[in-house]
Design an enzyme around this catalytic site. Structure first.
Site, PDB file in Angstrom:
ATOM      1  N   CYS A   1       0.823  -1.216   0.000  1.00 25.58           N
ATOM      2  CA  CYS A   1       0.000   0.000   0.000  1.00 25.58           C
ATOM      3  C   CYS A   1       0.858   1.268   0.000  1.00 25.58           C
ATOM      4  O   CYS A   1       1.467   1.596  -1.002  1.00 25.58           O
ATOM      5  CB  CYS A   1      -0.973  -0.039   1.182  1.00 25.58           C
ATOM      6  SG  CYS A   1      -2.349   1.123   1.003  1.00 25.58           S
TER       7      CYS A   1
ATOM      8  N   HIS B   1      -3.873  -4.998   0.453  1.00 25.98           N
ATOM      9  CA  HIS B   1      -3.359  -5.529   1.717  1.00 25.98           C
ATOM     10  C   HIS B   1      -3.452  -7.061   1.725  1.00 25.98           C
ATOM     11  O   HIS B   1      -4.519  -7.617   1.979  1.00 25.98           O
ATOM     12  CB  HIS B   1      -4.148  -4.952   2.894  1.00 25.98           C
ATOM     13  CG  HIS B   1      -3.839  -3.514   3.176  1.00 25.98           C
ATOM     14  ND1 HIS B   1      -2.806  -3.131   4.002  1.00 25.98           N
ATOM     15  CD2 HIS B   1      -4.413  -2.368   2.727  1.00 25.98           C
ATOM     16  CE1 HIS B   1      -2.757  -1.810   4.048  1.00 25.98           C
ATOM     17  NE2 HIS B   1      -3.716  -1.323   3.288  1.00 25.98           N
TER      18      HIS B   1
ATOM     19  N   GLU C   1      -2.314  -9.009   3.921  1.00 26.48           N
ATOM     20  CA  GLU C   1      -2.343  -9.528   5.289  1.00 26.48           C
ATOM     21  C   GLU C   1      -3.735  -9.677   5.871  1.00 26.48           C
ATOM     22  O   GLU C   1      -3.917 -10.379   6.876  1.00 26.48           O
ATOM     23  CB  GLU C   1      -1.490  -8.625   6.209  1.00 26.48           C
ATOM     24  CG  GLU C   1      -2.043  -7.233   6.455  1.00 26.48           C
ATOM     25  CD  GLU C   1      -1.618  -6.195   5.425  1.00 26.48           C
ATOM     26  OE1 GLU C   1      -1.652  -4.996   5.736  1.00 26.48           O
ATOM     27  OE2 GLU C   1      -1.268  -6.594   4.294  1.00 26.48           O
TER      28      GLU C   1
END
Length: 510
Positions: A81, A168, A170
């Site tokens: 990001c 993202h 994660e």
């Protein structure tokens, strides 16, 4: 030393999640502020670097500006990001403020044949959360994924070792995020995946023996998982030279002092119990501010613990059950930060006691501590115990503390926790407790009007306490618990249930 992934934090709310995902691959990783990058240039065990996102824009005057000299081009880098936008801007690519903030689910329309996307196909869902967009690649970039609205959703620099994604990986909403991180950490960085509980136990015990030598160590046990696992590791390393102290601060759960003290003795630990209830009540008298209560409890604990520790000859070390989230939350990305709450395990004791500090668990998240405890054979009753705040019931009593309020809340808490156990719900809940509110409400008991206390019940699900969601306990169960509390605990006529998640709320009320 195991392979290590370095995570450089730009202040993203998701940084801890990156670490969690890497640890799930049995690969060791550390989070450090972006400004510390140069400290790791010559560390041979660092196999890769991940740059986190950030609430900042690359156009902000004081935007985080990570110096990757000596790292980028030598070892693999994955920028997420904000990190992606920062690297793109450095190559001369246009990074523009999005006309509409891109937040939420998106799908990768194109995915190139690249090691980062092994096993990931076009159409996969990703999670976007950014206000800036890389609108076109520079000559130094090769686009490897895009969406309808984001032409450069992922890219690789021509150095071949630097990757970046504007989404993202994660977060759970990115369907193949775990696969992407696996591809980077295991494939591109070449990590082995040997960060296991068994390996941690062996390495830590060996390290403790070298660090502590023949010195005596004192440890404050709380009855919780963290201090218990720390005690077992130290006991394995130095045996009788570990001296454990269990302090009854008068703010524990009902009958907990005697029950926990006995369980520790069954584990064979060298332990002393100290009844200091009256000292803590005196220190808390008249205090209502949460931080003032925490500091009063911490100061009193230091006095009591220091007094008891001085009775032991030759103590040179203070052991603490500090875990990684405590460490992370006590380090600011950009310097001094606003205190959300003081951590009882981070700082405070050493200066007063003139002892060196040893923290066997400071590298572990809560769920990793439990896995290590299981490896060590910790009693399942302690291993599965819900987290309990260091200041105890003092921060679950909103307002001033009195022995009468503590006794009332202990009774309420006992009914709630025992009810969870009896219904088989306890192990489905990460943390639960009751809160005594500083308000009273009108009620009716029999034919009489009452004006009594209100208590709130709190139960959350979580992995490591960094984020949490409220538990959807059965209505019938909550109804029975409410009825039992009101009927059995004199002074309570209303029970409410907290349905707030973290964030924006915290798990505890104070």
């Amino acid at each position: 030393m195991p392979d290590r992934i370095l995570i450089l934090d730009h202040g993203s709310q998701f940084t801890q999640l990156i670490a969690r995902r890497v640890r799930e691959l049995n690969v060791y990783c550390e989070i450090h502020p972006f400004s510390k990058a140069q400290q790791f240039v010559n560390e041979p065990d660092v196999k890769g670097v991940i740059l986190s996102g950030s609430p900042s824009s690359v156009h902000d005057e004081n935007a985080p500006d990570t110096d990757l000299t000596g790292l980028q081009g030598r070892i693999p880098v994955l920028a997420v990001c904000y990190g992606a936008q920062l690297l793109a801007k450095r190559t001369g690519a246009p990074v523009e403020r999005s006309k509409v903030r891109e937040y939420g689910r998106a799908h990768l329309d194109t995915v190139a044949q690249d090691r980062l996307f092994d096993g990931i196909e076009a159409g996969t869902q990703v999670w976007m959360s950014h206000g800036d967009t890389i609108t076109a690649p520079s000559e130094a970039m090769e686009v490897i994924a895009s969406t309808d609205h984001v032409p450069v959703a992922a890219f690789r620099l021509i150095d071949g070792l630097t990757y970046a994604v504007q989404f993202h990986p994660e977060v759970y909403h990115t369907t193949d995020g775990a696969q992407l991180l696996h591809n980077f950490v295991m494939g591109i960085c070449g990590c082995i995946g040997d960060w296991t509980p068994h390996g941690f136990v062996d390495q830590t015990i060996e390290g403790l023996r070298k660090q502590l030598g023949t010195d005596n160590v004192v440890l404050a046990l709380s009855g919780g998982v963290d201090s218990s696992v720390a005690a077992l590791l130290l006991d394995r390393a130095i045996d009788e030279r570990l001296h454990c102290i269990f302090v009854d601060n008068g703010l524990l759960r009902q009958d907990e002092y005697d029950r926990v003290l006995e369980s520790y003795r069954h584990l064979g630990l060298n332990i002393t119990g100290v009844d200091a209830k009256e000292e803590f009540y005196a220190a808390l008298k008249g205090l209502e501010d949460p931080e003032a209560k925490r500091k009063a409890i911490g100061g009193t604990f230091i006095d009591v613990f220091d007094r008891e520790a001085k009775r032991i000859k030759g103590v040179k070390w203070l052991a603490q059950g500090t875990i990684y989230p405590d460490v992370i939350e006590s380090v600011s990305v950009n310097g001094p930060s606003v205190t959300i709450k003081s951590h009882h395990n981070v700082g405070g004791l050493p200066a007063r006691m003139a002892l060196k500090v040893v923290e066997p668990l400071r590298l572990l998240f809560k769920d990793e501590v439990r896995r290590v405890g299981k490896e060590l054979g910790l009693d399942p009753n302690i291993l599965g115990r819900h987290p309990f705040p260091g200041p105890g019931l003092a921060i679950r009593i909103l307002g001033d503390i009195t022995p009468e309020k503590v006794a009332l809340l202990q009774a309420v808490d006992h009914i709630f926790i025992q009810g969870l156990r009896d219904e088989g719900l306890y192990d489905q809940v990460w943390q639960a407790g009751a809160i005594l509110l500083p308000v009273r409400s009108v009620g009716v008991m029999g034919d009489e009007r009452t004006y009594e206390n209100v208590v709130a019940l709190r139960a959350v699900s979580s992995t490591d306490g960094m984020t949490a969601d409220w538990c959807h306990l059965p209505y019938e169960f909550l109804a029975r618990i409410s009825n039992s509390i009101i009927n059995k605990v004199k002074g309570v006529n209303r029970v409410v249930y907290d349905i707030s998640s973290k964030p924006p709320a915290t798990i505890e009320w104070e």
